[in-house]
Design a protein around this motif. Structure first.
Motif, short mmCIF file in Angstrom:
data_model
loop_
_atom_site.label_atom_id
_atom_site.label_comp_id
_atom_site.label_asym_id
_atom_site.label_seq_id
_atom_site.Cartn_x
_atom_site.Cartn_y
_atom_site.Cartn_z
N THR A 34 0.85 -1.19 0.00
CA THR A 34 0.00 0.00 0.00
C THR A 34 0.88 1.24 0.00
N SER A 35 0.27 2.39 0.00
CA SER A 35 1.04 3.64 0.06
C SER A 35 1.24 4.11 1.49
N TYR A 36 0.95 3.25 2.47
CA TYR A 36 1.09 3.60 3.87
C TYR A 36 2.35 2.97 4.44
N ASP A 37 2.94 3.65 5.43
CA ASP A 37 4.18 3.14 6.00
C ASP A 37 3.99 2.50 7.37
N GLY A 38 2.79 2.13 7.68
CA GLY A 38 2.53 1.49 8.96
C GLY A 38 1.12 0.94 9.00
N VAL A 39 0.76 0.48 10.16
CA VAL A 39 -0.56 -0.11 10.35
C VAL A 39 -1.53 1.00 10.75
N VAL A 40 -2.56 1.19 9.95
CA VAL A 40 -3.59 2.18 10.20
C VAL A 40 -4.92 1.44 10.27
N ILE A 44 -8.86 -2.14 5.16
CA ILE A 44 -9.47 -3.28 4.48
C ILE A 44 -8.60 -3.59 3.28
N ILE A 45 -8.14 -4.84 3.19
CA ILE A 45 -7.29 -5.26 2.08
C ILE A 45 -7.92 -6.47 1.41
N PHE A 46 -8.11 -6.38 0.11
CA PHE A 46 -8.58 -7.51 -0.68
C PHE A 46 -7.34 -8.09 -1.37
N VAL A 57 -8.08 2.48 3.46
CA VAL A 57 -7.58 2.76 4.80
C VAL A 57 -8.37 3.91 5.41
N GLY A 58 -8.72 3.75 6.67
CA GLY A 58 -9.45 4.79 7.38
C GLY A 58 -10.93 4.77 7.01
N THR A 59 -11.59 5.85 7.32
CA THR A 59 -12.99 5.96 6.95
C THR A 59 -13.06 6.79 5.68
N LEU A 60 -13.20 8.11 5.80
CA LEU A 60 -13.22 9.02 4.65
C LEU A 60 -12.27 10.18 4.92
N ASP A 61 -11.79 10.81 3.85
CA ASP A 61 -10.87 11.93 4.02
C ASP A 61 -11.48 13.06 4.85
N ASP A 62 -12.79 13.25 4.72
CA ASP A 62 -13.43 14.37 5.44
C ASP A 62 -13.99 13.94 6.80
N GLN A 74 -22.09 9.97 4.94
CA GLN A 74 -20.73 9.44 4.94
C GLN A 74 -20.73 7.92 4.95
N GLN A 75 -21.61 7.33 5.74
CA GLN A 75 -21.72 5.87 5.78
C GLN A 75 -22.09 5.31 4.41
N ARG A 76 -23.06 5.94 3.76
CA ARG A 76 -23.48 5.50 2.42
C ARG A 76 -22.32 5.61 1.43
N TYR A 77 -21.61 6.74 1.49
CA TYR A 77 -20.50 6.96 0.57
C TYR A 77 -19.38 5.94 0.80
N LEU A 78 -19.06 5.65 2.05
CA LEU A 78 -18.04 4.66 2.37
C LEU A 78 -18.45 3.29 1.85
N LYS A 79 -19.70 2.95 2.03
CA LYS A 79 -20.20 1.66 1.53
C LYS A 79 -20.04 1.59 0.01
N GLU A 80 -20.36 2.67 -0.70
CA GLU A 80 -20.20 2.71 -2.15
C GLU A 80 -18.74 2.54 -2.55
N LEU A 81 -17.85 3.22 -1.83
CA LEU A 81 -16.41 3.10 -2.12
C LEU A 81 -15.95 1.65 -1.97
N LEU A 82 -16.36 1.03 -0.87
CA LEU A 82 -15.95 -0.35 -0.62
C LEU A 82 -16.55 -1.31 -1.66
N GLN A 83 -17.78 -1.05 -2.07
CA GLN A 83 -18.39 -1.88 -3.11
C GLN A 83 -17.64 -1.73 -4.44
N ASP A 84 -17.21 -0.50 -4.75
CA ASP A 84 -16.42 -0.27 -5.97
C ASP A 84 -15.10 -1.03 -5.92
N ILE A 85 -14.43 -1.00 -4.76
CA ILE A 85 -13.17 -1.72 -4.61
C ILE A 85 -13.40 -3.21 -4.79
N LEU A 86 -14.45 -3.73 -4.19
CA LEU A 86 -14.77 -5.15 -4.32
C LEU A 86 -15.08 -5.51 -5.77
N THR A 87 -15.77 -4.64 -6.48
CA THR A 87 -16.09 -4.88 -7.89
C THR A 87 -14.82 -4.97 -8.73
#
Length: 101
Positions: A34-40, A44-46, A57-62, A74-87
């Motif tokens: 990932t682009s992270y240098d530690g455990v955050v 979620i990693i697929f 990583v994390g919840t949302l930038d805002d 925010q919850q809806r948007y995060l769910k959409e992001l995770l669904q896109d990643i899974l797709t």
């Protein structure tokens, strides 16, 4: 993400069974993949059988979890992001499947 037929594991990074070796291994994996240098957390990693990874990583930038809970939007948007990643992850796996006649 119901009915996706994927396996999932949860790691309690604060649990008494999470050893220093586990932390080192997870940190090294994170640095390498990932682009992270530690455990955050949350993280979620697929990971596909061929090593293809998608992660979030994390919840949302805002959103600052130390100061506020997530709004319904925010919850809806995060769910959409995770669904896109899974797709994307599933599409990668589908095109790498080998079919035999």
């Amino acid at each position: 993400m119901k009915n996706k037929k994927q396996e999932a594991w949860q790691v309690d990074t604060h649990g008494k069974n999470f050893t220093d070796k586990n932390k080192g291994d997870l940190k090294q994996y994170t640095v390498d993949n990932t682009s992270y240098d530690g455990v955050v957390v949350p993280m979620i990693i697929f990971i596909s059988d061929d090593g293809f990874t998608q992660y979030h990583v994390g919840t949302l930038d805002d959103h600052d979890a130390t100061k506020e809970t997530m709004s319904k939007n925010q919850q809806r948007y995060l769910k959409e992001l995770l669904q896109d990643i899974l797709t994307i992850y599933e599409q990668h796996n589908d095109k790498n499947k080998v079919y035999f006649n």
